[in-house]
Design an enzyme around this catalytic site. Structure first.
Site, mmCIF file in Angstrom:
data_model
loop_
_atom_site.group_PDB
_atom_site.id
_atom_site.type_symbol
_atom_site.label_atom_id
_atom_site.label_comp_id
_atom_site.label_asym_id
_atom_site.label_seq_id
_atom_site.Cartn_x
_atom_site.Cartn_y
_atom_site.Cartn_z
ATOM 1 N N LYS A 183 7.011 4.716 -1.262
ATOM 2 C CA LYS A 183 7.827 3.819 -2.089
ATOM 3 C C LYS A 183 6.948 3.247 -3.203
ATOM 4 C CE LYS A 183 8.850 -0.486 -2.378
ATOM 5 N NZ LYS A 183 9.009 -0.551 -3.842
ATOM 6 N N GLY A 236 -1.007 -3.826 -2.536
ATOM 7 C CA GLY A 236 -0.216 -4.833 -3.239
ATOM 8 C C GLY A 236 -0.810 -6.200 -3.007
ATOM 9 N N SER A 237 0.024 -7.207 -3.124
ATOM 10 C CA SER A 237 -0.490 -8.575 -3.053
ATOM 11 C C SER A 237 -0.803 -8.991 -1.611
ATOM 12 C CB SER A 237 0.534 -9.535 -3.650
ATOM 13 O OG SER A 237 1.707 -9.501 -2.872
ATOM 14 N N THR A 238 -1.618 -9.994 -1.493
ATOM 15 C CA THR A 238 -2.007 -10.509 -0.175
ATOM 16 C C THR A 238 -0.790 -11.064 0.560
ATOM 17 O OG1 THR A 238 -4.214 -10.958 -0.984
ATOM 18 C CG2 THR A 238 -3.523 -12.222 0.948
ATOM 19 N N GLY A 241 1.250 -8.192 1.819
ATOM 20 C CA GLY A 241 0.487 -7.546 2.888
ATOM 21 C C GLY A 241 0.674 -8.264 4.216
ATOM 22 N N GLU A 259 -4.571 -2.814 1.234
ATOM 23 C CA GLU A 259 -5.449 -3.013 0.066
ATOM 24 C C GLU A 259 -4.813 -4.114 -0.765
ATOM 25 O OE1 GLU A 259 -8.252 -1.545 -0.027
ATOM 26 O OE2 GLU A 259 -7.869 -0.093 1.553
ATOM 27 N N CYS A 294 -6.778 -5.116 -9.161
ATOM 28 C CA CYS A 294 -7.193 -5.884 -7.984
ATOM 29 C C CYS A 294 -8.675 -6.224 -8.060
ATOM 30 C CB CYS A 294 -6.901 -5.088 -6.722
ATOM 31 S SG CYS A 294 -7.661 -3.462 -6.733
ATOM 32 N N GLU A 393 -5.568 -15.684 -7.690
ATOM 33 C CA GLU A 393 -5.579 -14.416 -8.416
ATOM 34 C C GLU A 393 -4.582 -14.561 -9.568
ATOM 35 O OE1 GLU A 393 -3.679 -10.901 -6.698
ATOM 36 O OE2 GLU A 393 -5.398 -9.712 -7.312
HETATM 37 P P1 NAD Z 1 3.518 -6.699 -4.537
HETATM 38 O O1 NAD Z 1 2.906 -7.086 -3.256
HETATM 39 O O2 NAD Z 1 4.523 -7.596 -5.152
HETATM 40 O O3 NAD Z 1 4.243 -5.295 -4.399
HETATM 41 C C1 NAD Z 1 3.554 -4.125 -3.986
HETATM 42 C C2 NAD Z 1 4.555 -3.147 -3.397
HETATM 43 O O4 NAD Z 1 5.091 -3.711 -2.200
HETATM 44 C C3 NAD Z 1 5.751 -2.844 -4.308
HETATM 45 O O5 NAD Z 1 6.101 -1.487 -4.159
HETATM 46 C C4 NAD Z 1 6.833 -3.746 -3.724
HETATM 47 O O6 NAD Z 1 8.144 -3.282 -3.979
HETATM 48 C C5 NAD Z 1 6.510 -3.677 -2.237
HETATM 49 N N1 NAD Z 1 7.004 -4.800 -1.420
HETATM 50 C C6 NAD Z 1 7.222 -6.080 -1.807
HETATM 51 N N2 NAD Z 1 7.687 -6.802 -0.765
HETATM 52 C C7 NAD Z 1 7.757 -5.969 0.304
HETATM 53 C C8 NAD Z 1 8.152 -6.126 1.666
HETATM 54 N N3 NAD Z 1 8.562 -7.294 2.153
HETATM 55 N N4 NAD Z 1 8.102 -5.056 2.492
HETATM 56 C C9 NAD Z 1 7.655 -3.864 2.026
HETATM 57 N N5 NAD Z 1 7.291 -3.646 0.736
HETATM 58 C C10 NAD Z 1 7.321 -4.687 -0.110
HETATM 59 O O7 NAD Z 1 2.313 -6.417 -5.533
HETATM 60 P P2 NAD Z 1 2.382 -5.989 -7.067
HETATM 61 O O8 NAD Z 1 2.741 -7.193 -7.875
HETATM 62 O O9 NAD Z 1 3.175 -4.733 -7.223
HETATM 63 O O10 NAD Z 1 0.844 -5.576 -7.344
HETATM 64 C C11 NAD Z 1 -0.123 -6.499 -7.680
HETATM 65 C C12 NAD Z 1 -0.951 -6.865 -6.470
HETATM 66 O O11 NAD Z 1 -1.494 -5.704 -5.887
HETATM 67 C C13 NAD Z 1 -2.130 -7.744 -6.819
HETATM 68 O O12 NAD Z 1 -2.264 -8.770 -5.875
HETATM 69 C C14 NAD Z 1 -3.308 -6.773 -6.736
HETATM 70 O O13 NAD Z 1 -4.549 -7.395 -6.487
HETATM 71 C C15 NAD Z 1 -2.886 -5.873 -5.632
HETATM 72 N N6 NAD Z 1 -3.589 -4.587 -5.703
HETATM 73 C C16 NAD Z 1 -4.587 -4.331 -4.787
HETATM 74 C C17 NAD Z 1 -5.317 -3.137 -4.870
HETATM 75 C C18 NAD Z 1 -6.459 -2.833 -3.912
HETATM 76 O O14 NAD Z 1 -6.914 -1.682 -3.856
HETATM 77 N N7 NAD Z 1 -6.947 -3.813 -3.152
HETATM 78 C C19 NAD Z 1 -5.014 -2.208 -5.867
HETATM 79 C C20 NAD Z 1 -3.996 -2.485 -6.772
HETATM 80 C C21 NAD Z 1 -3.284 -3.691 -6.663
#
Ligand code: NAD
Length: 490
Positions: A183, A236-238, A241, A259, A294, A393
């Site tokens: 996804k 994605g975000s903490t 996660g 991650e 990130c 962040e």
């Molecule tokens: P996000 O957490 O909002 O979304 C990431 C993904 O998760 C999207 O596909 C979103 O649709 C999905 N998602 C959201 N809520 C969900 C849920 N309840 N259940 C399952 N899936 C869900 O993050 P974002 O705004 O897309 O990305 C930015 C964040 O990602 C920043 O915090 C960044 O630091 C982090 N990031 C980390 C790394 C790493 O390698 N550590 C790399 C890239 C981005």
């Protein structure tokens, strides 16, 4: 590649399931172009039924096609062909990425697409390189540890590097014999769909990699909760996660690779060397992808003797970038993903200044960029450790600056209560570099550099609230398999 008309780029429609695009009935979501804020497409928000179809097909096809049981070398060959097709399709893939994401076309051509192909080649190599173990048991028995794929892995990716994030997750999971339901972010859906389509052209059995489009709450949640999904790999975000970790625990105690976010320090010592070179590293560290990375090195912690020289140079560099549409060949400085992200950056910078930070340069949107949110590179000085811009962040091109006198102070400032993703150390003193490498609480420590390379053998992953487990490296390949102990008497 030359500039192009964003309206001329053909888009796939729907989800990619069992080797074909499909649209389900139900809600649609608008997709916007970050550069000009124009709504340029819609996606169908996959609900539980469609997710179930994708996961069920994945489970069936990984077995019936022989993908999970074939020789690892055969899987490696498919991944290599896939990488070649990505290279050959660079123009179209790059256009999809440049229209829908924050990445300028020049950057996508030079980095994102070639890195995507290279990551698949790395995992093609892994496919038959790592084996199990044989244990010292009695002479009339044999004790072994064998590895086998989990089955279906649910992969969820963010919007900031859509193609490479997809390749890291799919490369590891597929090379090790799993099927994947992926996804992508609902903000950047299209390049990932094309990426999956090319896998089937390369010979991946239809149904072994499926892409479901939709929101996190609906599609993502249905994927994490599905009983046939045996492992989750999330970037994605903490905050998200943590939700995913809870949901994975409640729906089958699934292992998760997470991650997550970061708030990474860059420590610069008086003995770091050439000021221009250091400033360049620091600048790229917090402005790449307009800070939407990130690994963004968003906290400069700098020793008193070199501070003024580096800050002066940074101020100069912060005044150079010229914003531009991501589809223009000359664009180097990119937009924030959307208005919401722009407002978040604005509110944190304002609150930081109100709390006593000195706005050295930037601190606002570029004018004349219509509906696109282009944020000026911003330096915040005189920040206390509890200042909001040091703690949160931001995900924008904002650098906080803290000045120290000795190494102990630098270490104390580098510590963060939540995050532990990366840290940069800039010093030509070998002993100091080695000491800090051991001391800093970060999953990656870069010394006298601050960026990733194509050395995909080096894993990446954070400590604490920055996540658990690794992407890349043999560690990520191995984490896509479960280990089985076997004892044979003969
Ligand atoms: P996000 O957490 O909002 O979304 C990431 C993904 O998760 C999207 O596909 C979103 O649709 C999905 N998602 C959201 N809520 C969900 C849920 N309840 N259940 C399952 N899936 C869900 O993050 P974002 O705004 O897309 O990305 C930015 C964040 O990602 C920043 O915090 C960044 O630091 C982090 N990031 C980390 C790394 C790493 O390698 N550590 C790399 C890239 C981005």
């Amino acid at each position: 590649m030359s500039s192009f008309d964003p309206d001329s780029v053909g888009l796939s429609s729907g989800h990619f399931v069992d080797g074909a695009f499909t649209v389900a009935k139900g809600e649609t979501l608008s997709v916007m172009r970050p550069s000009d804020g124009k709504c340029y497409a819609e996606i169908n928000n996959a609900e539980a039924g469609l997710v179930d179809q994708a996961v069920t097909v994945a489970e069936e096809k990984r077995k019936s096609s022989g993908w999970s049981s074939c020789s690892p070398r055969e899987r490696g060959a498919v991944l290599r062909r896939w990488a070649d097709l990505i290279d050959a399709d660079i123009e179209y893939l790059a256009k999809l990425e440049a229209v829908g994401s924050t990445r300028p076309i020049s950057d996508v051509i030079s980095h994102e697409v070639p890195f995507t192909a290279e990551a698949l080649r790395f995992y093609a190599e892994c496919a038959d390189k790592f084996s199990g173990d044989v244990f010292p048991t009695r002479q009339d028995s044999l004790g072994m540890l064998i590895s086998e794929p989990y089955g279906v892995i649910g992969a969820i990716t963010p919007w900031n590097f859509p193609l490479s994030m997809a390749s890291w997750k799919c490369g590891a999971a597929l090379a090790s014999g799993n099927a994947v339901v992926l996804k992508p972010s609902e903000l950047t859906p299209f390049s990932t769909a094309r990426f999956a389509e090319l896998a089937v052209v390369a010979g991946l059995p239809a149904g072994v990699l499926n892409v479901v489009q939709g929101s996190g709450q609906t599609t993502g949640n249905a994927l994490v909760s599905h009983p046939l999904v045996r492992k989750i790999s999330f970037t994605g975000s903490t905050e998200t996660g943590a939700k995913i970790m809870c949901q994975a625990a409640l729906s089958g105690t699934k292992p998760v690779t997470l991650e997550l976010g970061g708030k990474s320090p860059q420590l610069v010592f008086d003995d770091a060397g050439d000021v221009d070179e250091i400033a360049e590293r620091i600048f790229l560290g917090f402005t790449t992808n307009a800070g939407q990375a990130c690994v963004s090195g968003s906290r400069l912690i700098i020793q008193k003797g070199i501070a003024n020289a580096v800050i002066d140079k940074l101020v100069e560099m912060c005044q150079q970038p010229v914003p531009g549409m991501t589809w223009n060949a000359e664009t180097r400085y990119c937009p924030l993903i959307d208005r919401r992200q722009g407002e978040k950056v604005h509110s944190i910078v304002s609150a930081s200044v109100q709390a006593g930070a000195e706005l050295i340069v930037g601190g606002k949107r570029f004018e004349d960029t219509a509906e696109g949110w282009f944020w000026q590179p911003t330096l915040l000085g005189n920040v206390s450790q509890d200042n909001i811009a040091v703690q949160q962040e931001i995900f924008g091109p904002v650098l906080t600056i803290q000045i120290f006198e000795n190494e102990e102070e630098a270490i104390a400032l580098a510590k963060h209560d939540i995050y532990g993703l990366c840290a940069g150390v800039h010093t030509l003193n070998l002993q100091r570099a080695m000491r800090l490498m051991r001391t800093l609480d970060a999953g990656t420590v870069w010394i006298n550099r601050y960026r990733r390379t194509k050395d995909f053998i080096i894993p990446t992953g954070g400590f604490q609230g920055s996540g658990m487990g690794k992407d890349l490296g043999r560690q990520s390949f191995e984490s896509c398999m479960r280990q089985k102990s076997v004892l044979i008497d003969f």
